[in-house]
Design an enzyme around this catalytic site. Structure first.
Site, PDB file in Angstrom:
ATOM      1  N   HIS A 182       4.814   7.244   2.641  1.00 28.99           N
ATOM      2  CA  HIS A 182       5.590   6.015   2.474  1.00 28.99           C
ATOM      3  C   HIS A 182       4.921   5.066   1.500  1.00 28.99           C
ATOM      4  CE1 HIS A 182       2.728   4.590   5.655  1.00 28.99           C
ATOM      5  NE2 HIS A 182       2.848   3.415   5.027  1.00 28.99           N
TER       6      HIS A 182
ATOM      7  N   HIS B  44       0.840  -1.188   0.000  1.00 29.02           N
ATOM      8  CA  HIS B  44       0.000   0.000   0.000  1.00 29.02           C
ATOM      9  C   HIS B  44       0.878   1.243   0.000  1.00 29.02           C
ATOM     10  CE1 HIS B  44       0.747  -0.608   4.384  1.00 29.02           C
ATOM     11  NE2 HIS B  44       0.794   0.716   4.411  1.00 29.02           N
TER      12      HIS B  44
ATOM     13  N   GLU C 262       8.069   1.340   4.367  1.00 29.99           N
ATOM     14  CA  GLU C 262       7.624   0.572   5.521  1.00 29.99           C
ATOM     15  C   GLU C 262       7.781  -0.918   5.244  1.00 29.99           C
ATOM     16  OE1 GLU C 262       3.641   0.180   8.374  1.00 29.99           O
ATOM     17  OE2 GLU C 262       3.394   0.591   6.230  1.00 29.99           O
TER      18      GLU C 262
ATOM     19  N   HIS D  92       1.061  -0.915  15.185  1.00 29.00           N
ATOM     20  CA  HIS D  92       0.042   0.126  15.099  1.00 29.00           C
ATOM     21  C   HIS D  92      -1.211  -0.301  15.861  1.00 29.00           C
ATOM     22  CE1 HIS D  92       2.196   2.350  12.079  1.00 29.00           C
ATOM     23  NE2 HIS D  92       2.054   1.431  11.134  1.00 29.00           N
TER      24      HIS D  92
ATOM     25  N   TYR E 164       9.353   1.735  10.032  1.00 30.71           N
ATOM     26  CA  TYR E 164       9.464   2.785   9.025  1.00 30.71           C
ATOM     27  C   TYR E 164      10.924   3.215   8.929  1.00 30.71           C
ATOM     28  CZ  TYR E 164       4.386   3.512   9.187  1.00 30.71           C
ATOM     29  OH  TYR E 164       3.026   3.352   9.115  1.00 30.71           O
TER      30      TYR E 164
ATOM     31  N   HIS F 201      -5.901  -2.292   4.376  1.00 32.46           N
ATOM     32  CA  HIS F 201      -5.909  -1.099   3.528  1.00 32.46           C
ATOM     33  C   HIS F 201      -5.082  -1.355   2.276  1.00 32.46           C
ATOM     34  CE1 HIS F 201      -2.292  -0.764   5.873  1.00 32.46           C
ATOM     35  NE2 HIS F 201      -2.027   0.496   5.646  1.00 32.46           N
TER      36      HIS F 201
END
Length: 309
Positions: A216, A154, A267, A248, A257, A201
């Site tokens: 990112h 992503h 990431e 997260h 990251y 996502h």
């Protein structure tokens, strides 16, 4: 869920300040597979377990950042329909000819209100993942070189007008909202996470005054152990790390990251849950954004909010 319409993230083209340095980093440290170079000076890479020709393209420029991000769609008929839907919504589209990117068919390009160039395409040459299509092994020797992510997973993009961006993705492109962060005003959305699949996502956006910024690109790792191994490789190669290893709260993903030599953040990511379109979006209030970003430390890292390319 049935896979129709937009299938998945397909490619990103990113600018680097020194091409040879960028090639060495993405090939030797990240462990991406180089698949081609073109007359425009672009170098093409794929993650080892991706089957299409390329997913990450770099070119040399005076400023780091992202040129465009592309999604693969089901077929040419879907590409035509989505282009018509975008135009009916009032968005100008441009057709990029087949072959403009190596081994890639026609692309439909359009500019988001956030200032980002987005693309849709239906065809890209399949070159496989180095293993047989019949009785395949689970991995092969080349897959252990460098960090060696499985796929481009992503991107998080920073820019203005993400409320309108969300409408385009949900009303036109068929994405659904998975999670969001409410802004300090208690009403507007400061960040949104969107999916076109059952991934937690496929793209995310955060409100930011400057248009077209890259926060990112994210690469999927197979396990938490592989994320930690990626951290070891980063340290062995003096890679500048931003955050992590950590988890997260938002998406439940485990992460590190870091920055490439040109200052483009990337990431290494794994985990998350599997949402479906009928799920109610999860909401994070701004006063708890720190826990959403870094769940164990509950720390709102300044660099995460302010450093982009």
């Amino acid at each position: 869920m049935a896979m129709t319409g937009v299938l998945r993230p397909g490619h990103a083209q990113v600018r680097v300040l020194d091409l040879e340095e960028g090639i060495k980093f993405y090939r030797d440290v990240m462990g991406l597979v180089e698949t081609g170079r073109d007359e425009h000076g672009r170098v093409y890479f794929k993650c080892w377990d991706e089957r299409d020709h390329s997913s990450y393209i770099i070119r040399e420029a005076d400023q780091a950042g992202i040129d465009f991000f592309g999604f693969k769609v089901l077929d040419e008929a879907t590409l035509d329909q989505l282009e018509a839907d975008l135009q009916a919504y009032g968005i100008e589209t441009r057709r990029m000819p087949a072959g403009d990117l190596l081994e890639t068919g026609e692309r439909v390009r359009f500019t988001l209100p956030s200032g980002h160039e987005m693309e849709l395409y239906a065809t890209k040459t399949a070159c496989g993942n180095g293993m047989s299509m019949v009785n395949p092994a689970p991995w092969y020797d080349e897959s252990e070189k460098g960090i060696a992510p499985l796929r481009l997973d992503h991107a998080l993009l920073y820019g203005p007008n993400i409320a309108e961006v969300k409408k385009i993705f949900t009303d036109v492109l068929g994405f659904f909202l998975v999670e969001r962060v409410i802004g300090e005003d208690g009403e507007s959305e400061a960040a949104i996470w969107l999916s076109c699949s059952h991934k937690v996502h496929d793209i995310a956006f955060a409100e930011y005054p400057e248009p077209g910024k890259l926060h990112h690109c994210s690469f999927l790792m197979e396990s938490w152990e592989k994320v930690l191994r990626a951290g070891d490789i980063m340290s062995m190669n003096d890679v500048a790390v931003d955050i992590g290893p950590t988890r997260h709260g938002i998406t439940r993903g485990c992460t590190i990251y870091a920055w490439d030599p040109s200052g483009n953040r990337f990431e290494t990511f794994m985990g998350g849950y599997q949402p479906y379109p009928d799920y109610e979006p999860l909401t994070w209030t701004f006063d708890n954004f720190a826990q959403g970003l870094d769940y164990p430390q509950r720390k709102l890292h300044e660099t995460f909010l302010t450093v982009v390319s």
